[in-house]
Design a protein around this motif. Structure first.
Motif, mmCIF file in Angstrom:
data_model
loop_
_atom_site.group_PDB
_atom_site.id
_atom_site.type_symbol
_atom_site.label_atom_id
_atom_site.label_comp_id
_atom_site.label_asym_id
_atom_site.label_seq_id
_atom_site.Cartn_x
_atom_site.Cartn_y
_atom_site.Cartn_z
ATOM 1 N N LEU A 8 0.682 -1.174 -0.115
ATOM 2 C CA LEU A 8 0.154 -0.051 -0.445
ATOM 3 C C LEU A 8 0.712 1.220 -0.488
ATOM 4 N N VAL A 9 0.273 2.313 -0.857
ATOM 5 C CA VAL A 9 1.378 3.035 -0.932
ATOM 6 C C VAL A 9 0.561 4.730 -0.913
ATOM 7 N N VAL A 10 0.777 5.643 -0.196
ATOM 8 C CA VAL A 10 0.024 7.027 0.223
ATOM 9 C C VAL A 10 1.317 8.033 0.121
ATOM 10 N N GLN A 11 1.674 8.527 -0.851
ATOM 11 C CA GLN A 11 2.171 10.263 -0.892
ATOM 12 C C GLN A 11 1.361 10.990 -0.701
ATOM 13 N N THR A 12 1.766 12.014 0.175
ATOM 14 C CA THR A 12 1.388 13.086 0.192
ATOM 15 C C THR A 12 2.868 14.633 0.514
ATOM 16 N N ARG A 13 1.684 15.999 0.682
ATOM 17 C CA ARG A 13 2.518 16.946 0.811
ATOM 18 C C ARG A 13 1.967 17.747 2.226
ATOM 19 N N ASN A 14 1.908 16.798 2.947
ATOM 20 C CA ASN A 14 0.742 17.113 5.154
ATOM 21 C C ASN A 14 1.999 17.874 5.510
ATOM 22 N N TYR A 15 3.402 18.397 4.792
ATOM 23 C CA TYR A 15 4.123 18.404 5.732
ATOM 24 C C TYR A 15 4.337 18.853 6.907
ATOM 25 N N ASN A 16 4.936 18.306 8.101
ATOM 26 C CA ASN A 16 5.423 19.290 9.399
ATOM 27 C C ASN A 16 3.497 19.234 9.990
ATOM 28 N N ARG A 17 2.418 19.024 9.415
ATOM 29 C CA ARG A 17 1.345 19.422 10.331
ATOM 30 C C ARG A 17 1.608 18.094 11.153
ATOM 31 N N LYS A 18 0.461 18.063 12.467
ATOM 32 C CA LYS A 18 -0.242 17.335 14.083
ATOM 33 C C LYS A 18 -0.909 16.294 13.108
ATOM 34 N N SER A 19 -1.672 16.707 11.768
ATOM 35 C CA SER A 19 -2.999 15.773 11.786
ATOM 36 C C SER A 19 -2.097 14.487 11.028
ATOM 37 N N ALA A 20 -1.195 15.180 10.227
ATOM 38 C CA ALA A 20 -0.024 13.961 8.929
ATOM 39 C C ALA A 20 -0.313 13.140 9.313
ATOM 40 N N GLU A 21 0.299 12.895 10.189
ATOM 41 C CA GLU A 21 0.372 11.143 10.505
ATOM 42 C C GLU A 21 -1.445 9.473 10.052
ATOM 43 N N ARG A 22 -1.518 10.879 11.052
ATOM 44 C CA ARG A 22 -3.336 10.269 10.988
ATOM 45 C C ARG A 22 -3.817 10.262 9.840
ATOM 46 N N ASN A 23 -3.681 11.020 9.242
ATOM 47 C CA ASN A 23 -4.390 11.026 7.338
ATOM 48 C C ASN A 23 -3.273 9.860 6.797
ATOM 49 N N GLY A 24 -2.407 10.042 6.615
ATOM 50 C CA GLY A 24 -1.627 8.925 6.383
ATOM 51 C C GLY A 24 -1.739 7.090 6.275
ATOM 52 N N PHE A 25 -2.479 7.352 8.096
ATOM 53 C CA PHE A 25 -3.120 6.100 8.001
ATOM 54 C C PHE A 25 -4.707 5.662 7.850
ATOM 55 N N THR A 26 -5.396 6.938 7.931
ATOM 56 C CA THR A 26 -6.352 6.550 7.249
ATOM 57 C C THR A 26 -6.806 6.058 5.909
ATOM 58 N N VAL A 27 -5.954 7.176 4.809
ATOM 59 C CA VAL A 27 -5.340 5.679 4.011
ATOM 60 C C VAL A 27 -5.205 5.064 3.709
ATOM 61 N N LEU A 28 -4.087 4.693 4.683
ATOM 62 C CA LEU A 28 -3.760 3.194 4.486
ATOM 63 C C LEU A 28 -4.687 2.289 4.655
ATOM 64 N N THR A 29 -5.345 2.491 5.831
ATOM 65 C CA THR A 29 -6.367 1.713 7.069
ATOM 66 C C THR A 29 -7.942 1.597 5.635
ATOM 67 N N THR A 30 -7.835 2.667 5.170
ATOM 68 C CA THR A 30 -9.085 2.776 4.045
ATOM 69 C C THR A 30 -8.647 1.699 2.295
ATOM 70 N N LEU A 31 -7.531 1.602 2.328
ATOM 71 C CA LEU A 31 -6.626 0.716 0.711
ATOM 72 C C LEU A 31 -6.870 -0.136 1.663
ATOM 73 N N LEU A 32 -6.794 -1.148 2.970
ATOM 74 C CA LEU A 32 -6.453 -2.252 3.470
ATOM 75 C C LEU A 32 -7.534 -2.811 3.520
ATOM 76 N N ALA A 33 -8.841 -2.015 3.529
ATOM 77 C CA ALA A 33 -10.074 -2.269 3.727
ATOM 78 C C ALA A 33 -10.678 -2.261 2.884
ATOM 79 N N SER A 34 -10.609 -2.006 0.944
ATOM 80 C CA SER A 34 -10.736 -2.467 0.569
ATOM 81 C C SER A 34 -10.080 -3.951 -0.202
#
Length: 345
Positions: free
Chosen positions: A312-338
């Motif tokens: 699974l791959v997620v690429q972002t530009r949410n650099y240095n944002r507090k929400s970045a890791e949670r948002n990345g895991f949200t994408v990964l979790t949705t991809l895996l659930a699919s």
């Protein structure tokens, strides 16, 4: 390769991979795409799924062409770990016990001359270097302000340092140390780090367009900040899942991958660090399953999930944002659930 990953993930239990202030939503791919288009997850650029050697989902969420490279920040460190293993496989680098300062011609005495390749791979050296602490002498932003990064890294002071019964020192996240691993590969192989990685890894996998950040003096930032495409990351993940093999060619040994992926430090309830790779859990339709990950600033992530034979791959530009890791895991979790339920062994 699945048994190698299973061994590396043996310490993980069936519970959430990260502690979030808010739970990760249970979304479909369509809901995820809507959320990204509405900006709910910040600047998500690309997401992709490869399973069993076949790309089954790949989407670009900005106006760029599919496959346009994105800076994955510290996720590039995991490729440096592969490069170290290839140099050992090639017989160019003697081994993990190689002393870094003497190899680089910069003997300083104790404790610096005792720092090994293994210490830098596990973020467990005697260097007073912690990127997560702004006041640390070795904090990476201080290195970037200098012209010659090698001089900066080799002249860092020491911290209080005691090895445990396994020979490991305490964990301290240090990009300067990983930069030095690139210098080690250069000294051992006689090639520039990026040229060696291109010849030994990128060319066999037909990866092009990857670009490493450089210092003002031209040094390659092997400590991350690699701009690379999602398709390239899928290929690298597949090669690792397949035990270092790609289209019949052994790119890196299974023995190195087993060592590289074995957790060395527990950093959270179910979050582990090995050798420039992370080990944690991802939520799936079958419950929480082990994953080994490349992970960088902004929520840039590549997850290898052996129970699904998936990358699974997620690429972002949410650099240095507090929400970045949670948002990345949200994408990964949705991809895996699919992918539905995990296939039966």
């Amino acid at each position: 390769m699945r048994h190698i990953v299973a061994m590396a993930s043996a310490s993980l239990l069936a519970c959430p991979s990260v502690t979030m202030a808010q739970p990760i939503p249970d979304w479909s791919i369509a809901q995820l795409e809507d959320a990204i288009s509405e900006g709910e997850l910040g600047k998500i650029k690309a997401a992709a799924i490869e399973q069993g050697g076949e790309t089954i989902y790949r989407e670009r969420f900005d106006k760029a062409e599919p496959g346009r490279p994105v800076d994955i920040k510290s996720a590039g460190k995991s490729i440096t770990a592969i490069a170290v293993g290839m140099a050992i496989d090639d017989g160019a680098l003697p081994g993990l016990d190689t002393k870094v300062w003497p190899l680089l011609g910069s003997e300083r005495g104790a404790p610096f001359d005792a720092i090994t390749v293994a210490d830098l791979l596990g973020m467990a050296s005697a260097l007073d270097c912690n990127d997560w602490e702004r006041r640390s002498p070795g904090q990476e932003e201080k290195m970037y302000r200098t012209r010659i990064w090698r001089d900066f890294a080799l002249s860092l002071p020491a911290r209080e340092f005691v090895r445990d019964e396994d020979g490991d020192g305490p964990f301290s996240y240090c990009t300067a140390g990983v930069f030095l691993l690139g210098q080690v590969v250069e000294a051992a192989t006689g090639e520039a780090f990026d040229a060696y990685v291109e010849r030994r890894l990128f060319d066999p996998l037909a990866i092009d367009g990857a670009e490493w950040r450089r210092s003002r003096s031209g040094e390659v930032q092997s400590g991350g900040q690699l701009t690379i495409s999602d398709t390239a990351l899928l290929k690298i993940g597949r090669m690792v899942l397949d035990g270092g093999e790609w289209q019949g060619q052994q790119i890196v040994s299974k023995e190195w991958l087993q060592h590289m992926l074995t957790p060395r430090h527990q950093l959270g309830e179910h979050v582990y660090y090995s050798n420039l790779w992370w080990a944690t859990l991802l939520r799936s339709k079958s419950g929480y399953v082990p994953a080994l990950m490349m992970k960088g600033n902004g929520g840039n992530m590549v997850a290898l999930v052996p129970s699904f034979d998936a990358v699974l791959v997620v690429q972002t530009r949410n650099y240095n944002r507090k929400s970045a890791e949670r948002n990345g895991f949200t994408v990964l979790t949705t991809l895996l659930a699919s992918l539905g339920e995990a296939p039966a062994d």
